[in-house]
Design an enzyme around this catalytic site. Sequence first.
Site, PDB file in Angstrom:
ATOM      1  N   LYS A 125       0.849  -1.188   0.000  1.00 26.51           N
ATOM      2  CA  LYS A 125       0.000   0.000   0.000  1.00 26.51           C
ATOM      3  C   LYS A 125       0.886   1.240   0.000  1.00 26.51           C
ATOM      4  CE  LYS A 125      -4.539   0.827   0.208  1.00 26.51           C
ATOM      5  NZ  LYS A 125      -5.613   0.049  -0.417  1.00 26.51           N
ATOM      6  N   ASP A 165      -7.102   4.633  -4.378  1.00 29.56           N
ATOM      7  CA  ASP A 165      -7.735   4.495  -3.062  1.00 29.56           C
ATOM      8  C   ASP A 165      -8.387   5.845  -2.786  1.00 29.56           C
ATOM      9  OD1 ASP A 165      -7.410   4.464   0.245  1.00 29.56           O
ATOM     10  OD2 ASP A 165      -7.700   2.468  -0.574  1.00 29.56           O
TER      11      ASP A 165
END
Length: 445
Positions: A125, A165
């Site tokens: 991430k 995201d």
Amino acid sequence: MSKINEILEQIVQRNPGEAEFHQAVEEVLHSIEPVIEKYPKFAKAKIIERMFEPERQIMFRVPWVDDKGEVQINRGFRVQFNSTLGPFKGGLRFHPSVYLGIVKFLGFEQIFKNALTGLPIGGGKGGSDFNPKGKSDLEVMRYCQSFMSELYRHIGPDIDVPAGDIGVGAREIGYMFGQYKRIRNGYEGGVLTGKGLSYGGSLVRTEATGYGLIYFVREMLAAHGHDFSDKRIVISGSGNVAIFANEKVTTYGGKVIAMSDSQGYVVDENGINLNTIKKIKIEKRGRIREYVDYHPEAKFVEGCKNIWDIKCDIALPCATQNDIELVHAEKLVANGCLAVGEGANMPCTNEAVTYFIEKGVLVAPAKAANAGGVATSALEMAQNSMRYHWTFEEVDSKLQNIMKNIFKTAKEACEEYGIEGNYVSGANIAGFTKVATAMMDQGIV
């Protein structure tokens, strides 16, 4: 002190001040305790200690120039957590709240989420404390170009494949892909997912997380004799996940009566008009309070937390982490809520999840229920590799099968360990076991 608590204490000490990461680790650790008892080889090889430590943590400066000609500086992050099953895979979040602890919690969750999809992708991430809200397109472009000018060194189609995201949508992905292509002097379509359809993106990717959430919750409800028909549904958030969860659940007969953003929430007992929400949030990039301008019979309430006071059959938290705390869980249970589907990453605190399970509320955990987004990203990677493009129906069919299999995998883990109905632990166990077994096969690396 048990071995699990000892490991948790060590992780907290080694990662001070990272509350979200500690929370994510604690939930998984307590779930997998019976797995460690059943397979002592995992403990001997220190699988937990290795899996819970990122392979690589990258933090870098991102300088850029705003429209006033002033120099601004932000921080960029990429945590490459685990590549046992495939290249690191996970989104980029642009939001002022982003710091290393949040990126690590998201990357850690991604390990298990990606394992559950059954696709060959590892967990990672990234993101930045940059806030794209209120910025011009040129400012966002300059920022994304500066961000990619450092990130490109650490990613690649077979190394690490970022996606979007919170705060990173098609616009931001496009700017970053253009800069990557310029620097690399080549077209590596599989280096980013969430791309536009005109240059290698996949159909259904925009809808995937929201649709996938509903596909998973539908399987969970059916296993316990329920469905969406005539159910009152509350959804927090109004981004892609919330919008397309609303779209899909409505086709199954559910009625969404409330949605929110960071400023507050709207309640419409006639059912939220999704076309209006799309106009406000997608076309205008506006605030949800504008909904009442189109529908005067609806009500806007300042502040987003009290959305969980609304009586509903199914709660779908699709906003951000720790959206539902214990006090909200108690209110939902008191109002007769029968199921919670986590559309966001870790939207319920550990205390809230424990309370739901104790009270018999079905919980679809994020690392299983919102895996549709990354699953479809992996399908985008496959199409890029084949230089081929599947139809909407083909991708949606594959997504439905993936979400059915994720539920089946979590359910089987529940049955194996005698925790029927606890899909939070079932998903953790299934994801952990798959990655741990592969790590054992690959040696001490």
